[in-house]
Design an enzyme around this catalytic site. Structure first.
Site, PDB file in Angstrom:
ATOM      1  N   ASP A  41       0.811  -1.124  -0.074  1.00  0.00           N
ATOM      2  CA  ASP A  41      -0.053   0.045  -0.086  1.00  0.00           C
ATOM      3  C   ASP A  41       0.847   1.303   0.088  1.00  0.00           C
ATOM      4  OD1 ASP A  41       1.017   0.293   2.477  1.00  0.00           O
ATOM      5  OD2 ASP A  41      -0.982   0.059   3.599  1.00  0.00           O
ATOM      6  N   CYS A  96       3.295  -3.195   3.955  1.00  0.00           N
ATOM      7  CA  CYS A  96       2.622  -2.150   4.489  1.00  0.00           C
ATOM      8  C   CYS A  96       3.151  -1.339   5.477  1.00  0.00           C
ATOM      9  CB  CYS A  96       1.145  -2.615   4.797  1.00  0.00           C
ATOM     10  SG  CYS A  96       0.924  -3.323   6.090  1.00  0.00           S
ATOM     11  N   THR A 108       2.857  -1.544   8.779  1.00  0.00           N
ATOM     12  CA  THR A 108       3.380  -2.422   9.978  1.00  0.00           C
ATOM     13  C   THR A 108       3.576  -4.030   9.328  1.00  0.00           C
ATOM     14  OG1 THR A 108       1.041  -3.166  10.434  1.00  0.00           O
ATOM     15  CG2 THR A 108       1.878  -1.329  11.558  1.00  0.00           C
ATOM     16  N   HIS A 149      10.922 -24.050   8.055  1.00  0.00           N
ATOM     17  CA  HIS A 149       9.773 -24.713   8.994  1.00  0.00           C
ATOM     18  C   HIS A 149       8.570 -24.772   8.650  1.00  0.00           C
ATOM     19  CE1 HIS A 149      12.376 -25.057  12.768  1.00  0.00           C
ATOM     20  NE2 HIS A 149      13.247 -25.172  11.682  1.00  0.00           N
ATOM     21  N   HIS A 160       7.623 -31.108   9.631  1.00  0.00           N
ATOM     22  CA  HIS A 160       7.243 -30.015   9.137  1.00  0.00           C
ATOM     23  C   HIS A 160       6.435 -30.151   8.052  1.00  0.00           C
ATOM     24  CE1 HIS A 160      10.046 -27.954  11.775  1.00  0.00           C
ATOM     25  NE2 HIS A 160      11.105 -28.251  11.301  1.00  0.00           N
TER      26      HIS A 160
HETATM   27  C1  RB5 Z   1      -1.585   2.765   6.580  1.00  0.00           C
HETATM   28  O1  RB5 Z   1      -1.957   3.750   7.318  1.00  0.00           O
HETATM   29  C2  RB5 Z   1      -1.438   1.252   7.674  1.00  0.00           C
HETATM   30  O2  RB5 Z   1      -2.849   1.285   8.228  1.00  0.00           O
HETATM   31  C3  RB5 Z   1      -1.209   0.249   6.627  1.00  0.00           C
HETATM   32  O3  RB5 Z   1       0.274   0.509   5.799  1.00  0.00           O
HETATM   33  C4  RB5 Z   1      -0.698  -1.083   7.615  1.00  0.00           C
HETATM   34  O4  RB5 Z   1       0.131  -0.917   8.523  1.00  0.00           O
HETATM   35  C5  RB5 Z   1      -1.944  -1.735   7.900  1.00  0.00           C
HETATM   36  O5  RB5 Z   1      -1.801  -2.906   8.696  1.00  0.00           O
END
Ligand code: RB5
Length: 141
Positions: free
Chosen positions: A7, A64, A66, A97, A133
């Site tokens: 994203d 993304c 996180t 694994h 595994h």
């Molecule tokens: C976008 O602001 C953020 O929510 C997205 O990049 C991600 O971290 C979602 O899990």
């Protein structure tokens, strides 16, 4: 062929990874996003996960902010084992694994130098093939 997607939060890191892989002669397919405009991570996570699940692409890289959103989304696609990693031990272990087929990264969590190392480790580590595994992976489906 490696599928890549992100994203807006992962856009810059995804592009760095794409360049890094192409410099190694690795064929890639970039499923977007293609701008920094705010967008919805499930669109790109589903595109990459479907490409890997169908066999169009061998493995995938999702980014993304996180890494959490794309990993939750990708893991809903049957046949996908997406691993959110931020250390080299886990990048290696999830291949050996779990036979993970998508690596997920958080661009706001993991710096670009480490992220490239994690992708290299992930792509260069084979599945161990250990029966215990394999049995556990079968139990995931
Ligand atoms: C976008 O602001 C953020 O929510 C997205 O990049 C991600 O971290 C979602 O899990």
């Amino acid at each position: 062929m490696i599928a890549l997607g992100s994203d807006h939060g992962g856009f810059e890191l995804k592009n760095e990874i794409l360049k890094h892989l192409q410099e190694q002669g690795i064929e890639c397919k970039d499923f977007g996003t293609y701008t920094t405009d705010s967008c919805d991570y499930p669109v790109y996570a589903k595109a990459v996960a479907n490409a890997v699940a169908s066999g169009e692409c061998e493995k995938g890289v999702l980014v993304c902010g996180t890494g959490i959103g794309v990993s939750i989304c990708a893991n809903k696609v049957p046949g996908i084992r997406a691993a959110l990693v931020s250390d080299c031990f886990s990048a290696e272990a999830t291949r050996a694994h779990n036979d993970a087929n998508i690596i997920c990264l958080g661009a706001r969590v993991t710096g670009p130098g480490l992220a490239l190392r994690l992708v290299d480790t992930f792509l260069n580590t084979p599945f161990s093939g250990d029966p215990r595994h394999e049995r556990r992976i079968r139990m995931l489906e």
